[in-house]
Motif scaffolding. Structure first.
Motif, PDB file in Angstrom:
ATOM      1  N   SER A 209       0.850  -1.091   0.074  1.00 28.21           N
ATOM      2  CA  SER A 209       0.005   0.012   0.110  1.00 28.21           C
ATOM      3  C   SER A 209       0.816   1.206  -0.081  1.00 28.21           C
ATOM      4  O   SER A 209       1.830   1.145   0.671  1.00 28.21           O
ATOM      5  CB  SER A 209      -0.928  -0.006   1.412  1.00 28.21           C
ATOM      6  OG  SER A 209      -1.561   1.249   1.117  1.00 28.21           O
ATOM      7  N   VAL A 210       0.457   2.308  -0.629  1.00 36.46           N
ATOM      8  CA  VAL A 210       1.098   3.571  -0.724  1.00 36.46           C
ATOM      9  C   VAL A 210       0.374   4.764  -0.412  1.00 36.46           C
ATOM     10  O   VAL A 210      -0.845   4.453  -0.350  1.00 36.46           O
ATOM     11  CB  VAL A 210       1.829   3.768  -2.194  1.00 36.46           C
ATOM     12  CG1 VAL A 210       2.831   2.514  -2.493  1.00 36.46           C
ATOM     13  CG2 VAL A 210       0.964   3.889  -3.179  1.00 36.46           C
ATOM     14  N   THR A 211       1.071   5.553   0.002  1.00 35.59           N
ATOM     15  CA  THR A 211       0.173   7.044   0.376  1.00 35.59           C
ATOM     16  C   THR A 211      -0.383   7.598  -0.960  1.00 35.59           C
ATOM     17  O   THR A 211       0.211   7.836  -1.872  1.00 35.59           O
ATOM     18  CB  THR A 211       0.949   8.128   0.814  1.00 35.59           C
ATOM     19  OG1 THR A 211       1.946   7.493   2.157  1.00 35.59           O
ATOM     20  CG2 THR A 211       0.368   9.259   1.249  1.00 35.59           C
ATOM     21  N   ILE A 212      -1.846   7.922  -0.706  1.00 34.65           N
ATOM     22  CA  ILE A 212      -2.619   8.741  -1.830  1.00 34.65           C
ATOM     23  C   ILE A 212      -2.843  10.142  -1.020  1.00 34.65           C
ATOM     24  O   ILE A 212      -3.519  10.206  -0.235  1.00 34.65           O
ATOM     25  CB  ILE A 212      -3.743   7.964  -2.093  1.00 34.65           C
ATOM     26  CG1 ILE A 212      -3.716   6.902  -2.886  1.00 34.65           C
ATOM     27  CG2 ILE A 212      -4.388   9.074  -3.264  1.00 34.65           C
ATOM     28  CD1 ILE A 212      -4.835   5.917  -3.005  1.00 34.65           C
ATOM     29  N   LYS A 213      -2.272  11.157  -1.540  1.00 37.42           N
ATOM     30  CA  LYS A 213      -2.280  12.470  -0.822  1.00 37.42           C
ATOM     31  C   LYS A 213      -3.706  13.248  -1.499  1.00 37.42           C
ATOM     32  O   LYS A 213      -4.225  12.736  -2.202  1.00 37.42           O
ATOM     33  CB  LYS A 213      -1.122  13.456  -1.170  1.00 37.42           C
ATOM     34  CG  LYS A 213       0.211  12.668  -0.976  1.00 37.42           C
ATOM     35  CD  LYS A 213       1.259  13.616  -1.285  1.00 37.42           C
ATOM     36  CE  LYS A 213       2.744  12.745  -0.907  1.00 37.42           C
ATOM     37  NZ  LYS A 213       3.944  13.949  -1.385  1.00 37.42           N
ATOM     38  N   GLU A 214      -4.116  14.149  -0.540  1.00 38.02           N
ATOM     39  CA  GLU A 214      -4.970  15.055  -0.752  1.00 38.02           C
ATOM     40  C   GLU A 214      -4.961  15.524  -2.187  1.00 38.02           C
ATOM     41  O   GLU A 214      -3.710  16.195  -2.653  1.00 38.02           O
ATOM     42  CB  GLU A 214      -5.312  15.907   0.324  1.00 38.02           C
ATOM     43  CG  GLU A 214      -6.591  16.796  -0.014  1.00 38.02           C
ATOM     44  CD  GLU A 214      -6.804  17.670   1.162  1.00 38.02           C
ATOM     45  OE1 GLU A 214      -7.845  18.623   0.989  1.00 38.02           O
ATOM     46  OE2 GLU A 214      -6.070  17.739   2.303  1.00 38.02           O
ATOM     47  N   GLY A 215      -6.002  15.478  -2.827  1.00 39.18           N
ATOM     48  CA  GLY A 215      -5.909  16.103  -4.223  1.00 39.18           C
ATOM     49  C   GLY A 215      -5.543  15.044  -5.389  1.00 39.18           C
ATOM     50  O   GLY A 215      -5.442  15.509  -6.501  1.00 39.18           O
ATOM     51  N   GLU A 216      -5.171  13.890  -4.779  1.00 43.68           N
ATOM     52  CA  GLU A 216      -4.636  13.008  -5.926  1.00 43.68           C
ATOM     53  C   GLU A 216      -5.622  11.837  -6.147  1.00 43.68           C
ATOM     54  O   GLU A 216      -6.564  11.809  -5.475  1.00 43.68           O
ATOM     55  CB  GLU A 216      -3.117  12.238  -5.608  1.00 43.68           C
ATOM     56  CG  GLU A 216      -2.186  13.065  -5.217  1.00 43.68           C
ATOM     57  CD  GLU A 216      -0.875  12.447  -4.575  1.00 43.68           C
ATOM     58  OE1 GLU A 216       0.166  12.894  -5.124  1.00 43.68           O
ATOM     59  OE2 GLU A 216      -0.904  11.296  -3.980  1.00 43.68           O
ATOM     60  N   VAL A 217      -5.410  11.420  -7.488  1.00 44.19           N
ATOM     61  CA  VAL A 217      -6.525  10.236  -7.981  1.00 44.19           C
ATOM     62  C   VAL A 217      -5.512   8.856  -8.068  1.00 44.19           C
ATOM     63  O   VAL A 217      -4.233   9.001  -8.682  1.00 44.19           O
ATOM     64  CB  VAL A 217      -7.187  10.618  -9.243  1.00 44.19           C
ATOM     65  CG1 VAL A 217      -8.098  11.486  -8.940  1.00 44.19           C
ATOM     66  CG2 VAL A 217      -6.298  11.001 -10.353  1.00 44.19           C
ATOM     67  N   PRO A 218      -6.085   7.643  -7.784  1.00 47.12           N
ATOM     68  CA  PRO A 218      -5.358   6.483  -8.322  1.00 47.12           C
ATOM     69  C   PRO A 218      -5.434   6.416  -9.788  1.00 47.12           C
ATOM     70  O   PRO A 218      -6.420   6.449 -10.284  1.00 47.12           O
ATOM     71  CB  PRO A 218      -6.139   5.498  -7.445  1.00 47.12           C
ATOM     72  CG  PRO A 218      -7.366   6.069  -7.233  1.00 47.12           C
ATOM     73  CD  PRO A 218      -7.291   7.475  -7.233  1.00 47.12           C
ATOM     74  N   VAL A 219      -4.412   5.735 -10.254  1.00 47.64           N
ATOM     75  CA  VAL A 219      -4.385   5.912 -11.805  1.00 47.64           C
ATOM     76  C   VAL A 219      -3.790   4.140 -11.879  1.00 47.64           C
ATOM     77  O   VAL A 219      -3.307   3.608 -11.469  1.00 47.64           O
ATOM     78  CB  VAL A 219      -3.543   6.542 -12.604  1.00 47.64           C
ATOM     79  CG1 VAL A 219      -3.576   6.437 -14.118  1.00 47.64           C
ATOM     80  CG2 VAL A 219      -3.782   7.978 -12.306  1.00 47.64           C
ATOM     81  N   PHE A 220      -4.483   3.387 -12.783  1.00 52.06           N
ATOM     82  CA  PHE A 220      -4.197   1.836 -13.037  1.00 52.06           C
ATOM     83  C   PHE A 220      -3.928   1.460 -14.164  1.00 52.06           C
ATOM     84  O   PHE A 220      -4.772   1.936 -15.395  1.00 52.06           O
ATOM     85  CB  PHE A 220      -5.742   1.167 -12.829  1.00 52.06           C
ATOM     86  CG  PHE A 220      -6.465   1.536 -11.108  1.00 52.06           C
ATOM     87  CD1 PHE A 220      -6.035   0.878 -10.135  1.00 52.06           C
ATOM     88  CD2 PHE A 220      -7.196   2.819 -11.251  1.00 52.06           C
ATOM     89  CE1 PHE A 220      -6.411   1.189  -8.898  1.00 52.06           C
ATOM     90  CE2 PHE A 220      -7.813   2.959  -9.758  1.00 52.06           C
ATOM     91  CZ  PHE A 220      -7.206   2.144  -8.718  1.00 52.06           C
ATOM     92  N   TRP A 221      -2.994   0.803 -14.259  1.00 50.69           N
ATOM     93  CA  TRP A 221      -2.491   0.340 -15.467  1.00 50.69           C
ATOM     94  C   TRP A 221      -2.646  -1.472 -15.455  1.00 50.69           C
ATOM     95  O   TRP A 221      -2.399  -1.966 -14.601  1.00 50.69           O
ATOM     96  CB  TRP A 221      -1.072   0.588 -15.704  1.00 50.69           C
ATOM     97  CG  TRP A 221      -0.627   1.737 -16.167  1.00 50.69           C
ATOM     98  CD1 TRP A 221      -0.348   2.157 -17.498  1.00 50.69           C
ATOM     99  CD2 TRP A 221      -0.648   2.885 -15.612  1.00 50.69           C
ATOM    100  NE1 TRP A 221      -0.190   3.469 -17.741  1.00 50.69           N
ATOM    101  CE2 TRP A 221       0.096   3.990 -16.645  1.00 50.69           C
ATOM    102  CE3 TRP A 221      -0.572   3.282 -14.277  1.00 50.69           C
ATOM    103  CZ2 TRP A 221       0.142   5.336 -16.006  1.00 50.69           C
ATOM    104  CZ3 TRP A 221      -0.407   4.596 -13.720  1.00 50.69           C
ATOM    105  CH2 TRP A 221      -0.014   5.672 -14.636  1.00 50.69           C
ATOM    106  N   ALA A 222      -2.790  -1.854 -16.775  1.00 57.53           N
ATOM    107  CA  ALA A 222      -2.865  -3.366 -16.857  1.00 57.53           C
ATOM    108  C   ALA A 222      -1.280  -4.041 -16.144  1.00 57.53           C
ATOM    109  O   ALA A 222      -0.546  -3.231 -16.331  1.00 57.53           O
ATOM    110  CB  ALA A 222      -3.271  -3.829 -18.161  1.00 57.53           C
ATOM    111  N   CYS A 223      -1.635  -5.132 -15.660  1.00 55.51           N
ATOM    112  CA  CYS A 223      -0.306  -5.633 -14.971  1.00 55.51           C
ATOM    113  C   CYS A 223      -0.042  -6.890 -15.395  1.00 55.51           C
ATOM    114  O   CYS A 223      -0.732  -7.799 -15.574  1.00 55.51           O
ATOM    115  CB  CYS A 223      -0.505  -5.721 -13.607  1.00 55.51           C
ATOM    116  SG  CYS A 223       1.067  -6.248 -12.667  1.00 55.51           S
ATOM    117  N   GLY A 224       1.150  -7.399 -15.542  1.00 50.69           N
ATOM    118  CA  GLY A 224       1.778  -8.673 -15.992  1.00 50.69           C
ATOM    119  C   GLY A 224       1.587  -9.723 -14.788  1.00 50.69           C
ATOM    120  O   GLY A 224       2.198 -10.800 -14.994  1.00 50.69           O
TER     121      GLY A 224
END
Length: 260
Positions: A209-224
């Protein structure tokens, strides 16, 4: 520890001097996911990858019993040049090891699939934050509700990796990573994780798990890691993979894969 090129990184991994995840390692070189399986499964898996090129872009395939990927790393050794491997039997993870020589046989076929760690230097060059590198962690990865196209015995859900960033940088990240389709290309989703079946963004299925700061959005890439989700579902009797985040580093430069 810093390595001047991929060959040096592989050598140190082979010697047991690096056993951690590989984001940021030998920056500028293409990293790859690994799937090793008996010959009887190889054609089905090849077709599965061909039908699902976003999560499973093939970079190299070794013939049965061969462990040198002659296209991507002619001095490499599939059996020892990854920091950590996973051994699956009947779909169950039974062991993690630092080399697979004791499991090797002349019947095994190896696939190297593109990895999004490859384009992280391009993201950093564009001043887009890479949170898991900043926090010295493995990238967070999640099993989604997006089903891959089946092939033969193989089917399963797509796995994604996630990098949070300010919303005003998302389009730049899309533009940067779309240049690299052989290592997953542009993201498949950003914003609400529940739309792709992720109930708790703070509890990844693989990685940290990583920090998601205020004002940020998670971005998702397909993964191997997608093949590992398929393996756990369809339960072939024996498969070897990389441990998520612990990749094979090829001799191919990141920029050699860029479309423009």
């Amino acid at each position: 520890m810093e390595f001047k090129n991929a060959k040096e990184a592989r050598q140190k991994i082979r010697e047991g001097m690096w056993t951690k995840p590989t984001p940021g390692l030998a920056y500028g070189y293409t990293q790859a996911n690994l799937v090793v399986l008996p010959y009887k499964y190889a054609l089905d898996f090849f077709i599965f990858c061909q039908r699902n090129t976003k999560p499973c872009p093939i970079l190299d395939v070794c013939e049965p019993g061969k462990y040198t990927p002659i296209v991507t790393a002619p001095t490499g050794d599939i059996r020892s040049d990854i920091p950590k491997y996973r051994i699956y039997k009947n779909g169950n993870l039974v062991e993690e090891v630092t080399d697979i020589k004791k499991y090797w046989s002349e019947d095994l076929v190896s696939f190297l699939l593109g990895c999004s760690f490859t384009f992280e230097k391009a993201l950093e060059d564009a001043n887009i934050p890479i949170r898991h590198i900043e926090e010295n962690k493995n990238v967070p990865m999640y099993i989604t509700n997006i089903e891959c196209k089946p092939a033969g015995m193989f089917n399963g859900p797509m796995v994604v990796s996630m990098r949070p960033m300010p919303k005003d940088l998302v389009q730049k990240a899309i533009d940067v990573t779309s240049r690299f389709p052989q290592v997953h290309g542009a993201p498949i989703h950003y914003g609400d994780p529940k739309k792709i079946g992720i109930e708790d963004i703070n509890k990844p299925d693989f990685g940290d798990s990583v920090t998601i700061k205020e004002g940020e959005v998670p971005v998702f890439w397909a993964c191997g890691v997608t093949p590992q989700a398929a393996i756990m579902r369809v339960k072939p009797d024996f498969v070897i993979t990389h441990s998520p985040g612990h990749m094979f580093i090829t001799d191919i430069k990141e920029n050699d894969l860029a479309l423009f």
